[in-house]
Design a protein around this motif. Structure first.
Motif, PDB file in Angstrom:
ATOM      1  N   GLY A   5       0.799  -1.227   0.000  1.00  0.00           N
ATOM      2  CA  GLY A   5       0.000   0.000   0.000  1.00  0.00           C
ATOM      3  C   GLY A   5       0.829   1.274   0.000  1.00  0.00           C
ATOM      4  N   GLU A   6       2.014   1.231  -0.622  1.00  0.00           N
ATOM      5  CA  GLU A   6       2.859   2.437  -0.736  1.00  0.00           C
ATOM      6  C   GLU A   6       2.579   3.057  -2.108  1.00  0.00           C
ATOM      7  OE1 GLU A   6       6.757   0.771  -0.095  1.00  0.00           O
ATOM      8  OE2 GLU A   6       6.583   0.983   2.076  1.00  0.00           O
ATOM      9  N   TRP A   7       1.563   3.924  -2.169  1.00  0.00           N
ATOM     10  CA  TRP A   7       1.072   4.387  -3.469  1.00  0.00           C
ATOM     11  C   TRP A   7       2.039   5.312  -4.168  1.00  0.00           C
ATOM     12  CZ3 TRP A   7      -1.876   0.666  -3.846  1.00  0.00           C
ATOM     13  CH2 TRP A   7      -2.745   0.270  -2.826  1.00  0.00           C
ATOM     14  N   GLU A   8       2.696   6.203  -3.439  1.00  0.00           N
ATOM     15  CA  GLU A   8       3.612   7.143  -4.100  1.00  0.00           C
ATOM     16  C   GLU A   8       4.832   6.405  -4.672  1.00  0.00           C
ATOM     17  OE1 GLU A   8       5.260  10.413  -1.951  1.00  0.00           O
ATOM     18  OE2 GLU A   8       5.250  11.664  -3.730  1.00  0.00           O
ATOM     19  N   PRO A   9       5.468   5.516  -3.894  1.00  0.00           N
ATOM     20  CA  PRO A   9       6.552   4.725  -4.503  1.00  0.00           C
ATOM     21  C   PRO A   9       6.079   3.859  -5.668  1.00  0.00           C
ATOM     22  CG  PRO A   9       6.688   4.616  -2.118  1.00  0.00           C
ATOM     23  CD  PRO A   9       5.403   5.314  -2.438  1.00  0.00           C
TER      24      PRO A   9
ATOM     25  N   LEU B  25       3.958   4.689  -7.870  1.00  0.00           N
ATOM     26  CA  LEU B  25       3.971   5.593  -9.017  1.00  0.00           C
ATOM     27  C   LEU B  25       5.410   5.842  -9.492  1.00  0.00           C
ATOM     28  CD1 LEU B  25       1.802   7.049 -10.639  1.00  0.00           C
ATOM     29  CD2 LEU B  25       2.163   9.066  -9.216  1.00  0.00           C
ATOM     30  N   ASP B  26       6.337   5.941  -8.524  1.00  0.00           N
ATOM     31  CA  ASP B  26       7.753   6.123  -8.886  1.00  0.00           C
ATOM     32  C   ASP B  26       8.227   4.985  -9.788  1.00  0.00           C
ATOM     33  OD1 ASP B  26       7.712   8.314  -7.242  1.00  0.00           O
ATOM     34  OD2 ASP B  26       8.734   7.334  -5.553  1.00  0.00           O
TER      35      ASP B  26
ATOM     36  N   PHE C 223       6.270   2.961 -11.564  1.00  0.00           N
ATOM     37  CA  PHE C 223       5.533   2.979 -12.826  1.00  0.00           C
ATOM     38  C   PHE C 223       6.230   3.947 -13.785  1.00  0.00           C
ATOM     39  CE2 PHE C 223       2.243   4.494 -15.718  1.00  0.00           C
ATOM     40  CZ  PHE C 223       1.771   3.282 -16.195  1.00  0.00           C
ATOM     41  N   VAL C 224       6.587   5.125 -13.272  1.00  0.00           N
ATOM     42  CA  VAL C 224       7.314   6.114 -14.098  1.00  0.00           C
ATOM     43  C   VAL C 224       8.663   5.527 -14.523  1.00  0.00           C
ATOM     44  CG1 VAL C 224       8.455   8.374 -14.084  1.00  0.00           C
ATOM     45  CG2 VAL C 224       6.203   8.131 -13.046  1.00  0.00           C
TER      46      VAL C 224
ATOM     47  N   LEU D  68      13.115   9.984  -7.681  1.00  0.00           N
ATOM     48  CA  LEU D  68      11.743  10.439  -7.418  1.00  0.00           C
ATOM     49  C   LEU D  68      11.333  10.183  -5.962  1.00  0.00           C
ATOM     50  CD1 LEU D  68       9.941   9.144 -10.659  1.00  0.00           C
ATOM     51  CD2 LEU D  68      10.633  11.483 -10.142  1.00  0.00           C
ATOM     52  N   SER D  69      12.140   9.382  -5.242  1.00  0.00           N
ATOM     53  CA  SER D  69      11.762   8.968  -3.879  1.00  0.00           C
ATOM     54  C   SER D  69      11.801  10.116  -2.870  1.00  0.00           C
ATOM     55  CB  SER D  69      12.694   7.859  -3.400  1.00  0.00           C
ATOM     56  OG  SER D  69      13.992   8.387  -3.172  1.00  0.00           O
ATOM     57  N   GLY D  70      12.594  11.153  -3.170  1.00  0.00           N
ATOM     58  CA  GLY D  70      12.765  12.248  -2.218  1.00  0.00           C
ATOM     59  C   GLY D  70      13.884  11.999  -1.232  1.00  0.00           C
TER      60      GLY D  70
ATOM     61  N   MET E 181      12.824   5.354   4.648  1.00  0.00           N
ATOM     62  CA  MET E 181      12.627   5.059   3.219  1.00  0.00           C
ATOM     63  C   MET E 181      11.533   3.997   3.042  1.00  0.00           C
ATOM     64  SD  MET E 181      15.480   3.872   0.464  1.00  0.00           S
ATOM     65  CE  MET E 181      15.887   5.158  -0.711  1.00  0.00           C
ATOM     66  N   ALA E 182      10.803   4.080   1.934  1.00  0.00           N
ATOM     67  CA  ALA E 182       9.732   3.116   1.660  1.00  0.00           C
ATOM     68  C   ALA E 182      10.321   1.729   1.394  1.00  0.00           C
ATOM     69  CB  ALA E 182       8.937   3.586   0.454  1.00  0.00           C
TER      70      ALA E 182
END
Lengths: 504, 175
Positions: free
Chosen positions: A39-43, A45-46, A48-49, A97-99, A129-130
């Protein structure tokens, strides 16, 4: 005569590079799946990009020549060198993209360090970190440790036009099985067995230490990959020190030693030929090297006020010698603690890093096989000097088969020894020129070029950009054992050289 | 000229900061009077053994089992973490441990710093004599960045376009 690459050859190179980059896109599906499951949605997307961008680059390169042409040995050298660069450039996208990275260059540094199984890192706030990003960081060790080309060959990814020459160009020469595809798959089989064993062992240790089962298993998997692939990344900023566990450190020791073994020796052990380990010049040299370095550490500890007990000799001395010799870089010391180990101990660790593990393994450095050959050639020279001029003196050594020391074998060993030594020293000189203590600069340079990852504190996000670029090149060239990279530099220089017009 | 432009654009790309995606700075718990950050404690540990210190930092990961029924809690501040050995009852009082989704509880630990602890295999650690929790942490949600969504849509669209083009070129080549 230097021969330029033709446009057709360059297109062939681009095609196969594209295939490998497309493979990177496929590999990013693993952290993508991890992110989705946890359920780590932002990573998610990282990745996927990252995956779609890698697919974009890969397909664009493949469009250069859609016919998948046969490739020559010299083309494969360039593909091999560029594959690692492209892997790092593409693999760095989701990380940036992870920040957790200050710039794209920092992400490239970590990606190159991961793929070359070095373990030096410039990541920020690693403890938050995720999981998906940690999965990718450690997966780069797994892909790079076995070899990007090997990974592609074993998955039979459209490399039929030059699989064998690509395999050799990646600095590998195992011929465990007659077919290169079967050899590549055997390498992955050995890895799968060790990774399964290590993950199970470390998961149990982590779980009984108080971690949840999922977190313990993830950490167990990552630490196993980092140890067996002699990488050295860790999911926490304290690396192996985070766990404060002698059991975990012992488990890592076993995995690091297994990782530094030649895959041919793994095959011999698998077939039941245990005597090979005791006869092999490489195994004997590695054992002697570890013994000497541990001896130096023990002498240093005996005179040290800080590390005076037996557990300290094992957990701080032997652990770091094996970590250095295998090229792993797992660390249970703060960078500032190195001086308290004493000068002889630091010298022992640097020596272990410089010499490295076995050839045809995931380890870096000069390799004990070459060190063994150089020592044998010195012995041969002394024997020849002491023998009558009419005597024919030969020296035998055992490496998978009985062989004699020849000038060609010795010259090859000396060439690699020299290239590594030049890289170690020049990196140290440049580090010192940046104002760092020369001994620390040499330590860090050896660690980068030998793909180890131990650090005395120079490597970090605040390090000068020039040093980041230097260590990226050192990690890259050290992993490829210089030859492919030198071929790439020559090819680029030739491309820029103006052609002479033929006189009519 | 074309090569120069390519090299220049590569250099700009490499150096480009990715601050657009940097983690947003989170509220920090102010430093208790007289307390040190973990990095300062490590510095003290490197210089002198057995010094009494007051350290403040975020509990990260989890409480791990230590010999003698005690617990290890790693305490983080400004990028450096140090291992603290404390009583199990103190560890149970910590509600949150720092990880991706949350900031951990902030502890103020009084204890003795060991340069190379003989009891724990030479680790540089802090043996706690008292532990105070001054903040129980908070969950840190990570919102999806709209720029990333745009990137994702653009790169996926372009990748599909190139895939179609590649398939077409292959078909034409082998016709």
């Amino acid at each position: 005569m230097w021969v330029r690459f033709t446009l057709s050859e360059a297109r062939g190179i681009a095609h196969y590079l594209g295939v490998l980059v497309l493979g990177m896109a496929a590999a990013m599906l693993v952290p993508l799946a991890t992110a989705l499951v946890l359920g780590e949605w932002e990573p998610a997307l990282d990745y996927f990009v990252g995956a779609t961008l890698a697919a974009l680059v890969g397909l664009a390169l493949m469009l250069a020549d859609v016919t998948a042409p046969q490739i020559s040995h010299r083309q494969s050298l360039l593909i091999s060198a560029l594959a690692w660069l492209f892997a790092a450039l593409v693999g760095a996208v989701p990380l940036s993209l992870s920040g957790n990275y200050g710039s794209y260059l920092d992400a490239v540094f970590d990606a190159m360090s991961g793929f070359t199984t070095s373990g030096l890192t410039v990541v920020q706030d690693l403890d938050h970190m995720a999981y998906a990003h940690n999965m990718w960081r450690h997966l780069t060790h797994l892909i790079g440790g076995q070899g990007i080309i090997v990974a592609a060959i074993s998955l039979a990814i459209a490399l039929k036009g030059g699989a064998f020459s690509l395999y050799l160009a990646e600095g590998r020469d195992e011929r465990i099985l007659p077919n290169v595809l079967h050899t590549a798959r055997f390498i992955w089989f050995v890895t799968a067995v060790w990774v399964s064993f290590g993950t199970l062992m470390l998961t149990v240790i982590n779980w009984t230490s108080g971690m949840t089962l999922v977190r313990g298993a993830l950490h167990g998997f990552w630490l196993t990959i980092a140890a067996f692939d002699t990488g050295g990344f860790g999911p926490m900023s304290q690396n192996a020190l985070y766990y404060h566990s002698p059991y975990l450190e012992f488990g890592l020791l076993v995995l690091m030693l297994a990782g530094t073994f030649n895959f041919n020796l793994h095959a011999d052990l698998w077939r039941g030929d245990r005597l090979e380990v005791f006869k092999n010049i490489e195994a004997k040299t590695l054992a002697a090297n570890i013994a000497i370095c541990v001896g130096l550490v023990a002498i240093s500890f005996a005179g040290s006020a800080a590390f005076s007990t037996d557990p300290e000799l094992w957990r701080k001395g032997v652990f770091h010698v094996i970590s250095a010799n295998s090229g792993t870089g797992h660390q249970t010391l703060y960078p500032g603690q190195w001086p308290s180990m004493g000068g002889a101990a630091i010298f022992g660790v640097v020596l272990a890093m410089a010499f490295g593990g076995m050839i045809s393994s995931t380890a870096g450095g000069m390799k004990s096989f070459r060190i063994g050959l150089i020592i044998s050639s010195v012995v041969l020279s002394v024997k020849q000097a002491l023998s009558p001029t009419s005597a024919v003196v030969r020296l035998r050594f055992h490496h998978l088969a009985e062989r004699f020391i020849t000038p060609e074998i010795t010259a090859s060993a000396f060439t690699y020894f020299t290239l590594y030594a030049v890289s170690y020293v020049s990196g140290g000189v440049i580090g010192a020129a940046y104002g760092y203590d020369p001994s620390k600069a040499v330590f860090e340079s050896v660690s980068a070029a030998a793909n180890v990852g131990l650090s005395v504190g120079i490597t970090g996000p605040a390090m000068p950009t020039g040093l980041k670029l230097l260590y990226i090149v050192q990690m890259w060239s050290g992993r490829l054992e210089f030859l492919s990279l030198i071929a790439l530099v020559v090819a680029v220089l030739l491309a820029f050289k103006p052609q002479r017009r033929k006189l009519a | 000229m074309r090569w120069l432009a390519l090299i220049m654009s590569c250099a700009v790309g490499l150096w480009s900061p990715v601050s657009a995606f940097a983690l947003a700075p989170l509220p920090q718990v102010p430093l208790t009077k007289g307390a040190l950050k973990p990095a300062q404690v490590v510095e003290i540990g490197l210089a002198r053994d057995g010094v009494d210190v007051l350290v403040q930092g975020e509990a990260i990961g989890e409480a791990l089992v230590a010999p003698g029924g005690k617990r290890w809690v790693n305490v983080l501040g400004d990028g450096t973490a140090v291992g603290v050995v404390l009583e199990a009852v103190d560890a149970r009082a910590i509600e949150r441990f720092g990880e991706y989704r949350q900031r951990g509880s902030t502890l103020v630990v009084r204890g003795v710093v060991n340069s190379a602890c003989d009891e724990h295999g030479g680790d540089l650690d802090v043996h706690a004599t008292s532990v105070r929790i001054i903040d129980q942490g908070y969950s840190s949600p990570h919102a999806v960045h709209p720029l990333k969504l745009a990137f994702a849509a653009l790169s996926a669209g372009l990748a599909m376009l190139l895939w179609w083009r590649y398939r077409r070129m292959r078909r034409l080549t082998y016709l």
